[in-house]
Design a protein around this motif. Sequence first.
Motif, PDB file in Angstrom:
ATOM      1  N   ARG A   3      17.661 -19.704  30.542  1.00  0.00           N
ATOM      2  CA  ARG A   3      18.290 -18.549  29.926  1.00  0.00           C
ATOM      3  C   ARG A   3      17.466 -17.296  30.200  1.00  0.00           C
ATOM      4  N   HIS A  34      35.145 -14.365  31.200  1.00  0.00           N
ATOM      5  CA  HIS A  34      35.048 -15.783  30.847  1.00  0.00           C
ATOM      6  C   HIS A  34      36.151 -16.216  29.889  1.00  0.00           C
ATOM      7  N   SER A 121      29.112 -21.921  22.347  1.00  0.00           N
ATOM      8  CA  SER A 121      28.331 -23.085  22.736  1.00  0.00           C
ATOM      9  C   SER A 121      27.312 -22.701  23.801  1.00  0.00           C
ATOM     10  N   ASP A 122      26.312 -23.550  24.009  1.00  0.00           N
ATOM     11  CA  ASP A 122      25.345 -23.315  25.080  1.00  0.00           C
ATOM     12  C   ASP A 122      26.052 -23.219  26.428  1.00  0.00           C
ATOM     13  N   GLU A 123      27.069 -24.038  26.602  1.00  0.00           N
ATOM     14  CA  GLU A 123      27.812 -24.049  27.861  1.00  0.00           C
ATOM     15  C   GLU A 123      28.478 -22.699  28.123  1.00  0.00           C
ATOM     16  N   ASP A 124      29.131 -22.144  27.108  1.00  0.00           N
ATOM     17  CA  ASP A 124      29.775 -20.842  27.276  1.00  0.00           C
ATOM     18  C   ASP A 124      28.748 -19.751  27.559  1.00  0.00           C
ATOM     19  N   GLU A 125      27.629 -19.786  26.834  1.00  0.00           N
ATOM     20  CA  GLU A 125      26.603 -18.762  27.033  1.00  0.00           C
ATOM     21  C   GLU A 125      26.032 -18.820  28.452  1.00  0.00           C
ATOM     22  N   LEU A 126      25.799 -20.019  28.951  1.00  0.00           N
ATOM     23  CA  LEU A 126      25.255 -20.156  30.303  1.00  0.00           C
ATOM     24  C   LEU A 126      26.248 -19.664  31.358  1.00  0.00           C
ATOM     25  N   LYS A 127      27.532 -19.900  31.132  1.00  0.00           N
ATOM     26  CA  LYS A 127      28.545 -19.410  32.078  1.00  0.00           C
ATOM     27  C   LYS A 127      28.617 -17.888  32.076  1.00  0.00           C
ATOM     28  N   GLU A 313      25.605 -26.749  14.120  1.00  0.00           N
ATOM     29  CA  GLU A 313      25.937 -27.820  15.055  1.00  0.00           C
ATOM     30  C   GLU A 313      25.853 -29.188  14.373  1.00  0.00           C
TER      31      GLU A 313
END
Length: 445
Positions: A3, A34, A121-127, A313
């Motif tokens: 990140r 996104h 989510s972590d996934e959305d933030e990373l995208k 979570e």
Amino acid sequence: MSRQYFGTDGIRGRTNQGLTAELAMKIGMAAGTHFLRGKHRHRVVIGKDTRLSGYMIENALVAGFTAVGMDVVQFGPIPTPAVALLAQSMRADLGVMISASHNPYLDNGIKLFGPDGYKLSDEDELKIEALLGQYIALAPSKEIGRARRIEDARGRYIHAVKSSFPADLRLDGLRIVIDCANGAAYQVAPSALWELGAEVIAIGVGPNGSNINDGCGSTAPMLLQETVVSSGADIGIALDGDADRLIIVDEKGQVVDGDQIMALIVTNFARAGVLRGGSLVATVMSNLGLERFLEGQGIGLERTKVGDRYVLERMREGGFNVGGEQSGHMILSDYGTTGDGTVAALQVLAALVRAKKPASEVLHPFDPVPQLLKNVRFAEGKPLEHADVQHVIAQAEAELNGCGRLVIRPSGTEPVIRVMAEGNREDQVRDVVDRICAAVEKVAT
């Protein structure tokens, strides 16, 4: 993928340094892109606290979102939980809160919520992070988004907050001091209490762009303590800059932290038969005294990493409906999708009304064990990986084995090592923390 921008609670930094208008516009473009899913007209809702830089960041975000074809609804100053609530109720694709929470006014941040009202989510933030480093296609000229401001957002939130208070109770006869930290709740929190019948003494309700969290609010409760005692109030309530954090002061001026508040709420939920999962979810920083108290009540304690996102979570994974942090983040999932200081305060006030006892007799359900937290600032590197530091930590863990706990972690938002110890003996706790801090300072300089 590591990140670069997102921390434990969105993106945060010093304005015009780590967080610039240019970056905010790019975040709007990336997050908007996104969440451009489906063929409907896309919408993002934006709230903010009272920082001077909120104007700059809000305008930059609006430019970014509209540039990729997303419509924007602006709320103005409003608590973080209100953004989460309204993102969901207004069928928005995305919710944004511009705030650095309890930080000084020179800092600011961007918190993002999905269409379900939960933090990303972590996934959305990373995208989204990945998009920040790429070319982002702009919408065709005829498809640029529109922006509008609505004026009744605060009223909608006040109605939702009051709905969390038991319908058979009123706050008549209670004199309540509410400290809004010159932040996002400076209008809504006093109004909600007054509408429920309380006599309200409001402080920290004169924001000027630079006085948010300045000597007031949940991180600086001294003014609240003084006001409660001098005014003869029954209780004091302190929120932070974006009103997702709560600290209480009893009628004697004593501070009631998040652990005591959680203990009160979770036991009341258990007695009422509405506690789900049979446990409270809290972080590794919650006092050992809380854990022992809950065990005596037949209630479990689920511990997570520090950060309300990790608490939430675990709550969602295990079906729990009460969670929070010692620092004052309270998550009551029956009433919202994120921490809400005002909603949690109303649960405390409901307990006070029902008990018909002074706050000092109601709000201290357990005796905390001695606990000490110190911060050590460092310039660079990873001090906790140094052999000398690890040796001192191992010695401390052996000394506390069976009678206490040790929690050492780097901050997720600043270059600081947090060293916390607790145990049955105050002198031992102090000695352990001082030794570890000295070891870290030695290798960090």
